[in-house]
Enzyme design. Structure first.
Site, PDB file in Angstrom:
ATOM      1  N   ASN A  34      -5.423  41.201  46.125  1.00 57.84           N
ATOM      2  CA  ASN A  34      -4.654  42.376  45.804  1.00 57.84           C
ATOM      3  C   ASN A  34      -3.078  42.442  45.856  1.00 57.84           C
ATOM      4  O   ASN A  34      -2.261  43.142  44.947  1.00 57.84           O
ATOM      5  CB  ASN A  34      -5.088  43.757  46.304  1.00 57.84           C
ATOM      6  CG  ASN A  34      -6.376  44.063  45.995  1.00 57.84           C
ATOM      7  OD1 ASN A  34      -7.311  44.653  46.752  1.00 57.84           O
ATOM      8  ND2 ASN A  34      -6.951  43.825  44.628  1.00 57.84           N
ATOM      9  N   ASP A  60     -14.810  50.106  44.218  1.00 61.17           N
ATOM     10  CA  ASP A  60     -14.098  49.736  42.972  1.00 61.17           C
ATOM     11  C   ASP A  60     -14.159  50.952  41.941  1.00 61.17           C
ATOM     12  O   ASP A  60     -15.119  51.952  41.914  1.00 61.17           O
ATOM     13  CB  ASP A  60     -14.930  48.615  42.389  1.00 61.17           C
ATOM     14  CG  ASP A  60     -14.023  47.686  41.410  1.00 61.17           C
ATOM     15  OD1 ASP A  60     -12.765  48.012  41.142  1.00 61.17           O
ATOM     16  OD2 ASP A  60     -14.698  46.888  40.761  1.00 61.17           O
TER      17      ASP A  60
END
Ligand code: FPP
Length: 231
Positions: free
Chosen positions: A59, A11
């Protein structure tokens, strides 16, 4: 105990880019390059399996342009990494609903997966269009259509229906970018994994950061629900 299987939530690509006045896509590009460096360091430190969260089932909701860049990067990554993976005896695998991926990315991935299928020094598994709940639902649907027995189901039998049942459970999960969440990653497999969260953004996560994470792991007392050996 050494880390045999390392899982990573990569991330912070977006924040890394924003801090530098770059686009989110530039952040993902830098993040993609970092994977090769971290694989090299992980091999050096004796890790055998590394599973990285590259694209979640959620996503797909990101802006179309960002999704397109990520898909291009996945294709490019598979092609660019192939000679290195062959040289270093690295096998590439994927987990997730990979049939959702665009043809170009899928073709490049399949080629690299095929070519590296017999490599057995290190396994890099990329989670793509992956969700932990989706994996369990896919496993249950597979089981419902294939299972002949009506004996009570066991954990070991259920595991066989997961995407990569032969991979050992991760010993350690590293999350970069500072958030304290699992984000639907490997929900079944992470049951007893140690967690390590670092504020470092993924494109900056290097050999020294990996070393610190592995050192932190080696000082932990893993009890798997039992009592400590140390007492
Ligand atoms: C999170 O950053 C990262 C991702 C959504 C995916 C990780 C992707 C890569 C490392 C590059 C492509 C992958 C491969 C396999 C070539 P973020 O955008 O959520 O960062 P932020 O939290 O700072 O916004």
């Amino acid at each position: 105990m050494p880390v045999e299987h390392l899982a990573i939530i990569m991330d912070g690509n977006g924040r890394w880019a924003t801090e530098r006045g770059l686009s989110r896509s530039d952040g993902h590009r830098a993040g993609a390059k970092q994977i090769a460096r971290v694989v090299e360091a992980a091999r050096e430190f004796g890790v055998k399996y590394m599973t990285v969260y590259a694209f979640s089932t959620e996503n797909w909701k990101r802006p179309q342009d960002e999704v397109r860049v990520l898909m291009e990067l996945i294709g490019e990554f598979s092609t660019r990494m192939l000679p290195d993976m062959m040289k270093n005896n690295v096998r590439l695998r994927t987990i997730g609903r990979t049939s959702d991926l665009p043809l170009l990315a899928r073709t490049a991935l399949l080629k690299a997966i095929d070519m590296t299928a017999k490599n057995d020094g290190f396994t890099l598994t990329i989670a793509l269009s992956y969700g932990g709940r989706a994996e369990m639902i896919d496993a249950m649907n597979k089981m419902l259509s294939e299972r002949k027995s009506d004996a009570p189901l066991t954990e070991d039998e259920f595991r066989n229906y997961l995407y990569a049942p032969d991979l050992p459970d991760p010993d350690l999960l590293i999350r970069t970018g500072g958030e304290m969440r699992i984000s639907n990653f490997l929900l079944w497999q992470l049951s007893y994994s140690e967690l390590y969260v670092t504020p470092v953004f993924w494109p900056d996560f290097d050999r020294e950061d990996l070393k610190a994470a592995l050192e932190s792991f080696s000082s932990r007392d893993r009890r798997f629900g039992g009592l400590s050996d140390k007492k």
